[in-house]
Design a protein around this motif. Structure first.
Motif, PDB file in Angstrom:
ATOM      1  N   LEU A 310       0.822  -1.218   0.000  1.00  0.00           N
ATOM      2  CA  LEU A 310       0.000   0.000   0.000  1.00  0.00           C
ATOM      3  C   LEU A 310       0.849   1.259   0.000  1.00  0.00           C
ATOM      4  N   ALA A 311       2.060   1.179   0.533  1.00  0.00           N
ATOM      5  CA  ALA A 311       2.927   2.356   0.599  1.00  0.00           C
ATOM      6  C   ALA A 311       3.569   2.692  -0.745  1.00  0.00           C
ATOM      7  N   GLN A 312       3.431   1.813  -1.732  1.00  0.00           N
ATOM      8  CA  GLN A 312       4.005   2.080  -3.043  1.00  0.00           C
ATOM      9  C   GLN A 312       3.186   3.150  -3.776  1.00  0.00           C
ATOM     10  N   PRO A 313       3.837   3.950  -4.624  1.00  0.00           N
ATOM     11  CA  PRO A 313       3.131   5.019  -5.342  1.00  0.00           C
ATOM     12  C   PRO A 313       1.964   4.483  -6.168  1.00  0.00           C
ATOM     13  N   GLY A 314       0.827   5.155  -6.061  1.00  0.00           N
ATOM     14  CA  GLY A 314      -0.334   4.850  -6.890  1.00  0.00           C
ATOM     15  C   GLY A 314      -1.232   3.744  -6.392  1.00  0.00           C
ATOM     16  N   VAL A 315      -0.841   3.013  -5.341  1.00  0.00           N
ATOM     17  CA  VAL A 315      -1.640   1.868  -4.897  1.00  0.00           C
ATOM     18  C   VAL A 315      -2.881   2.317  -4.134  1.00  0.00           C
ATOM     19  N   LEU A 316      -2.757   3.292  -3.252  1.00  0.00           N
ATOM     20  CA  LEU A 316      -3.932   3.760  -2.508  1.00  0.00           C
ATOM     21  C   LEU A 316      -5.015   4.270  -3.451  1.00  0.00           C
ATOM     22  N   GLU A 317      -4.610   4.859  -4.561  1.00  0.00           N
ATOM     23  CA  GLU A 317      -5.583   5.396  -5.521  1.00  0.00           C
ATOM     24  C   GLU A 317      -6.480   4.305  -6.088  1.00  0.00           C
ATOM     25  N   ARG A 318      -6.005   3.082  -6.087  1.00  0.00           N
ATOM     26  CA  ARG A 318      -6.823   1.953  -6.556  1.00  0.00           C
ATOM     27  C   ARG A 318      -8.090   1.808  -5.709  1.00  0.00           C
ATOM     28  N   PHE A 319      -7.968   2.094  -4.420  1.00  0.00           N
ATOM     29  CA  PHE A 319      -9.083   1.894  -3.501  1.00  0.00           C
ATOM     30  C   PHE A 319      -9.878   3.177  -3.235  1.00  0.00           C
ATOM     31  N   PHE A 320      -9.299   4.307  -3.593  1.00  0.00           N
ATOM     32  CA  PHE A 320     -10.009   5.583  -3.436  1.00  0.00           C
ATOM     33  C   PHE A 320      -9.891   6.407  -4.716  1.00  0.00           C
ATOM     34  N   PRO A 321     -10.463   5.891  -5.808  1.00  0.00           N
ATOM     35  CA  PRO A 321     -10.387   6.642  -7.069  1.00  0.00           C
ATOM     36  C   PRO A 321     -11.124   7.971  -6.948  1.00  0.00           C
ATOM     37  N   GLU A 322     -10.486   8.996  -7.465  1.00  0.00           N
ATOM     38  CA  GLU A 322     -11.070  10.347  -7.471  1.00  0.00           C
ATOM     39  C   GLU A 322     -11.355  10.862  -6.064  1.00  0.00           C
ATOM     40  N   GLN A 323     -10.569  10.390  -5.077  1.00  0.00           N
ATOM     41  CA  GLN A 323     -10.674  10.898  -3.707  1.00  0.00           C
ATOM     42  C   GLN A 323      -9.270  11.260  -3.197  1.00  0.00           C
ATOM     43  N   VAL A 327      -6.779   9.876   0.085  1.00  0.00           N
ATOM     44  CA  VAL A 327      -5.455   9.299  -0.153  1.00  0.00           C
ATOM     45  C   VAL A 327      -4.394  10.079   0.596  1.00  0.00           C
ATOM     46  N   GLN A 328      -4.500  11.402   0.565  1.00  0.00           N
ATOM     47  CA  GLN A 328      -3.517  12.248   1.239  1.00  0.00           C
ATOM     48  C   GLN A 328      -3.551  12.048   2.753  1.00  0.00           C
ATOM     49  N   GLN A 329      -4.760  11.927   3.323  1.00  0.00           N
ATOM     50  CA  GLN A 329      -4.879  11.730   4.772  1.00  0.00           C
ATOM     51  C   GLN A 329      -4.242  10.421   5.213  1.00  0.00           C
ATOM     52  N   ILE A 330      -4.483   9.350   4.447  1.00  0.00           N
ATOM     53  CA  ILE A 330      -3.909   8.055   4.796  1.00  0.00           C
ATOM     54  C   ILE A 330      -2.400   8.072   4.597  1.00  0.00           C
ATOM     55  N   ARG A 331      -1.968   8.589   3.437  1.00  0.00           N
ATOM     56  CA  ARG A 331      -0.540   8.574   3.115  1.00  0.00           C
ATOM     57  C   ARG A 331       0.277   9.419   4.082  1.00  0.00           C
ATOM     58  N   ALA A 332      -0.340  10.430   4.677  1.00  0.00           N
ATOM     59  CA  ALA A 332       0.368  11.279   5.642  1.00  0.00           C
ATOM     60  C   ALA A 332       0.803  10.488   6.870  1.00  0.00           C
TER      61      ALA A 332
END
Length: 375
Positions: A310-323, A327-332
């Protein structure tokens, strides 16, 4: 500020601290914070607690509250993404027999079809605090617990304990800064909702446990809360379920003659919890129509290998498209997380760790998995 000065002065007064410590131990035993002693389970001692609460900035507390619903949704979406789980764990199942056996049950359930469309998720995110500006955040994720999110009953009594000690220490001004916890009531409400959705009033909630657990008394706080709501419980281990458990012709789970509406796993998250009979029992429960907390897919979603992916670039976007804000809150909350797979990326991570071992933590694949977390 005066209260804090008084607190610091107490730290240099060992006699006063000893008096307060004795009062805290008595409070623990009188108010529901006993722990069974491993060497003599019929005897109890007080729970390990701090004498005073740990100060945490309000912004940190608010960050944790804000991001947790997103983590809950993330775990749920991962558990329903079979292709992602298979890809993320493809190397881990080759190296770790425990994860492989869990994944084999997952694959079997996919081929047979989910016996219950409902899953109860009770997750706990563990963080470290890091306020260095270069990290760009306050909380840094250690792990997501989707299985053994324990100590729920213990936390409810910690706040009253700390307020009690602060009063005795003459620090009344700090007592209002200690927030309450009502995790037992909230957890009972979650279990009750799952039980209601199962829609069989005669059915019970199964607590799958070890024979002796440190949070033994937390279980009974929760069980008693459920009893007050008219919900019966079974509290027992793998062996008992193996001996007395069966599936009906319509895949309903019965244990010792009682129908089970919800299986609340408090045991089964490390290899030492399993015998061959236990593995067969886990499969029996997964096949049943009982609502699982967690089900096998959610168990796998909480592994450290998944966290590393999940920490890899672009992976979180798979689960939160257009959000992007989610993504920023989790990745922080993420720290650097690196694979140890036998590949160039894994070789680079191993070299980094060997060069600067004091900057990294090696996390196991038990309630998590093979990665290095940069701290």
């Amino acid at each position: 500020m005066k209260a804090y000065r008084t607190l610091y002065e107490l730290m240099d007064n060992p006699e006063k601290l000893q008096v307060l410590a004795k009062e805290a131990k008595v409070f623990c035993l009188l108010n529901g914070l006993p722990y069974p002693m491993k060497e003599s389970p019929e005897l109890v001692t007080y729970a390990p607690v701090t004498l005073f609460p740990t100060p945490v900035r309000g912004a940190v507390f608010e960050q944790a509250l804000a991001v947790q619903p997103h983590y809950n949704l993330l775990v749920d979406r991962i558990s329903q993404d079979a292709a992602f789980l298979e890809e993320a764990l493809s190397s881990t199942v080759l190296a770790d027999d425990f994860t492989a056996r869990l994944f084999n049950i997952h694959k079997q359930m996919l081929s047979e079809g989910r016996a219950s469309p409902i899953v109860l998720g009770i997750n706990r995110s563990d963080y470290m605090l890091d306020e260095r500006e270069d990290l760009g955040g306050l909380l840094k994720l250690v792990e997501i617990n989707t299985f053994a999110a324990g100590a729920f009953g213990t936390s409810d009594t910690i706040a009253p304990l700390h307020r009690h000690v602060l009063r005795l220490a003459g620090l009344e001004g700090l007592r209002s800064s200690v927030p309450d916890s009502n995790s037992t009531v909230r957890l009972a409400s979650a279990l009750q909702r799952a039980w209601e959705l199962y829609a069989r009033p005669q059915a019970a909630i199964l607590f799958l446990v070890d024979d002796v657990e440190m949070i033994f008394f937390s279980h009974f706080k929760l069980i008693n809360e459920l009893r007050e709501r008219g919900i019966s419980s079974i509290r027992n281990n793998f062996e008992f379920v193996h001996k007395t458990g069966r599936l009906s012709s319509d895949d309903r789970l019965f244990v010792d003659g009682l129908e089970v509406a919800v299986v609340f796993f408090r045991y089964g998250y490390v290899p030492g919890h399993y015998t061959e009979e236990s593995w067969a029992t886990r499969l029996l429960m997964e096949r049943s129509r009982a609502i699982k907390c967690p089900d096998i897919a959610t168990h796998l979603a909480g592994t450290k290998k998944v966290q590393q992916v999940l920490a890899q670039p672009g992976v979180l976007e798979r689960f939160f498209p257009e959000q992007p804000q989610v993504v920023q809150q989790i990745r922080a909350t993420f720290v650097g997380s690196y694979t140890l797979d036998q590949c160039p990326e894994g070789d680079r991570a191993a070299a980094m760790a060997m060069d600067s071992p004091d900057r990294y933590v090696l996390k196991p694949q038990r309630e998590g998995g093979g990665c290095l977390a940069k701290v």
